[in-house]
Enzyme design. Structure first.
Site, PDB file in Angstrom:
ATOM      1  N   ASP A   1       6.037  -5.151   2.324  1.00 45.67           N
ATOM      2  CA  ASP A   1       4.872  -4.271   2.375  1.00 45.67           C
ATOM      3  C   ASP A   1       3.628  -4.900   2.984  1.00 45.67           C
ATOM      4  OD1 ASP A   1       6.321  -2.262   1.151  1.00 45.67           O
ATOM      5  OD2 ASP A   1       5.731  -2.872  -0.871  1.00 45.67           O
TER       6      ASP A   1
ATOM      7  N   ASP B   1      -1.034  -4.459   2.072  1.00 43.99           N
ATOM      8  CA  ASP B   1      -0.773  -3.838   0.770  1.00 43.99           C
ATOM      9  C   ASP B   1      -1.616  -4.525  -0.293  1.00 43.99           C
ATOM     10  OD1 ASP B   1       0.395  -1.999  -0.962  1.00 43.99           O
ATOM     11  OD2 ASP B   1       2.089  -3.296  -1.402  1.00 43.99           O
TER      12      ASP B   1
ATOM     13  N   ASP C   1       1.148  -9.641  -6.114  1.00 39.61           N
ATOM     14  CA  ASP C   1       2.054  -8.815  -6.911  1.00 39.61           C
ATOM     15  C   ASP C   1       2.890  -9.733  -7.798  1.00 39.61           C
ATOM     16  OD1 ASP C   1       1.122  -6.608  -5.571  1.00 39.61           O
ATOM     17  OD2 ASP C   1       3.093  -5.870  -4.967  1.00 39.61           O
TER      18      ASP C   1
ATOM     19  N   ARG D   1      -7.658  -2.639  -9.108  1.00 37.38           N
ATOM     20  CA  ARG D   1      -6.551  -3.521  -9.509  1.00 37.38           C
ATOM     21  C   ARG D   1      -6.991  -4.976  -9.607  1.00 37.38           C
ATOM     22  NH1 ARG D   1      -1.038  -1.322  -6.503  1.00 37.38           N
ATOM     23  NH2 ARG D   1      -1.217   0.852  -7.189  1.00 37.38           N
TER      24      ARG D   1
END
EC number: 4.2.2.2
Length: 367
Positions: A170, A194, A198, A250
């Protein structure tokens, strides 16, 4: 009586020492002017849930001398060659480098990628860093920006696994899947396709500290998706980071698991600062939150997937000793959690939120 110049110098030095001593990670190594003679001491400085991370400590020093990249058959002296070896390695750089990877770089276990002493940039329009079923990885002192998506293609995953076809990625800066014991410290991350970090698919024992996240919308995802309940065992420490300017949301966004967010400095946000779904435990302690000017963006928190407020009233989201500026506010919920979440090796001192701007003033790559 001391001269005014001497007094000024002493005040300056005291300010530096105070900064290092209040930040437990920086005080562990930055006060040593000869840190480059004992680089591996850095591995002793991690705190929080990633405190057991060794990286390449005890292994050989591997020096990156070339910015070239071959995803299938990397040559000695390149970053990919060192990162995919089976043995423990402490990876350093011979000079300033701009590295554009041709495919995602798989980082094997027991590796430290240490950018100190060089100006190292990863990304630059190519894919970036990927960890899968790895343990004991340290990433320190890297500029990671402009990470882009990748196509399906063959990649050397590690010496033992060999070359595998890898699905399109991504465009995250750092991806961790089923990773244990990892420490991401003093990196500068921005402008990727992206997310910036993560942490998913059963990853745990992670500390993300002293980084600067800026010019990016979706910053940090903790937890794979709302159906992947193996992430209930996830434990992540997010401490001493600078979020913003121009960080959208986030910071982090969590699913399941336990997240301790401590002594970070938030320079506004676009949608929210800290969010989550699937009943994560989020303990916010000693952070400084400066809200955006828009009246409808003042709330720090966002609960996702709750049709009503009562639906997530039992989620344990607590704010302790946080500092709020420009109308920022944190919506707490759930019963007060036991604050003794760390063992003796993981625990660290958390200052009040008004100290967070000072504690994070050296976040990102240290020159």
């Amino acid at each position: 009586m001391a001269s005014p110049c001497l007094v000024a110098v002493l005040v300056f030095l005291c300010a530096i020492v105070s900064c290092y001593s209040d930040n437990p990670i920086d005080s562990c190594w930055r006060g040593d002017s000869n840190w480059d003679q004992n680089r591996m001491k850095l591995a002793d400085c991690v705190v929080g849930f990633g405190s057991s991370t060794m990286g390449g400590k005890g292994g050989e020093i591997y020096t990156v001398t070339s910015s070239e990249d071959n995803p299938v058959n990397p040559t000695p002296g390149t970053l990919r060659y060192g990162a995919t070896r089976e043995k423990a390695l402490w990876i350093i750089f011979s000079q300033n480098m701009n590295i554009k990877l041709q495919m995602p770089l798989y980082v094997a276990g027991y590796k430290t990628i240490d950018g100190r002493g060089a100006d190292v940039h990863l990304g630059n329009g190519g894919p970036c860093l990927f960890m899968r079923k790895a343990s004991h990885v340290i990433l320190h002192g890297l500029h990671i920006h402009g990470c882009n998506t990748s196509v399906l293609g063959d990649v050397l995953v590690s010496e033992s696994i060999g070359v595998e076809p890898v699905h399109a990625q991504d465009g995250d800066a750092i991806t961790m899947r089923n990773v244990t014991n990892a420490w991401i410290d003093h990196n500068s991350l921005s402008d990727c396709s992206d997310g910036l970090i993560d942490v998913t698919l059963g990853s745990t024992g992670i500390t993300i500290s002293n980084n600067h996240f800026f010019n990016h919308h979706k910053v940090m995802l903790l937890g794979h998706d709302d159906t992947y309940d193996d992430d209930k065992s996830m434990k992540v420490t997010v401490a001493f980071n600078q979020f913003g300017p121009n960080a959208g949301q986030r910071m982090p966004r969590a699913r399941y698991g336990l997240v301790h967010v401590a002594n970070n400095n938030y320079d506004q946000w676009n949608i929210y600062a800290i969010g989550g779904s699937s009943n994560p435990t989020i303990l916010s302690e000693g952070n400084s939150f400066t809200a955006p000017n828009e009246s409808y963006k003042k709330e720090v928190t966002k609960r996702i997937g709750c049709e009503t407020t009562s639906a997530c009233a039992n989620w344990v989201w607590r704010s302790t000793r946080d500092a709020f500026t420009n109308g920022a506010y944190f919506v707490s919920s759930g019963k007060a959690e036991d604050t003794n979440i760390y063992n003796s090796n993981e625990a660290f001192k958390v200052e009040n939120g008004n100290a967070a701007p000072q504690l994070t003033q050296n976040a990102g790559v240290v020159a």
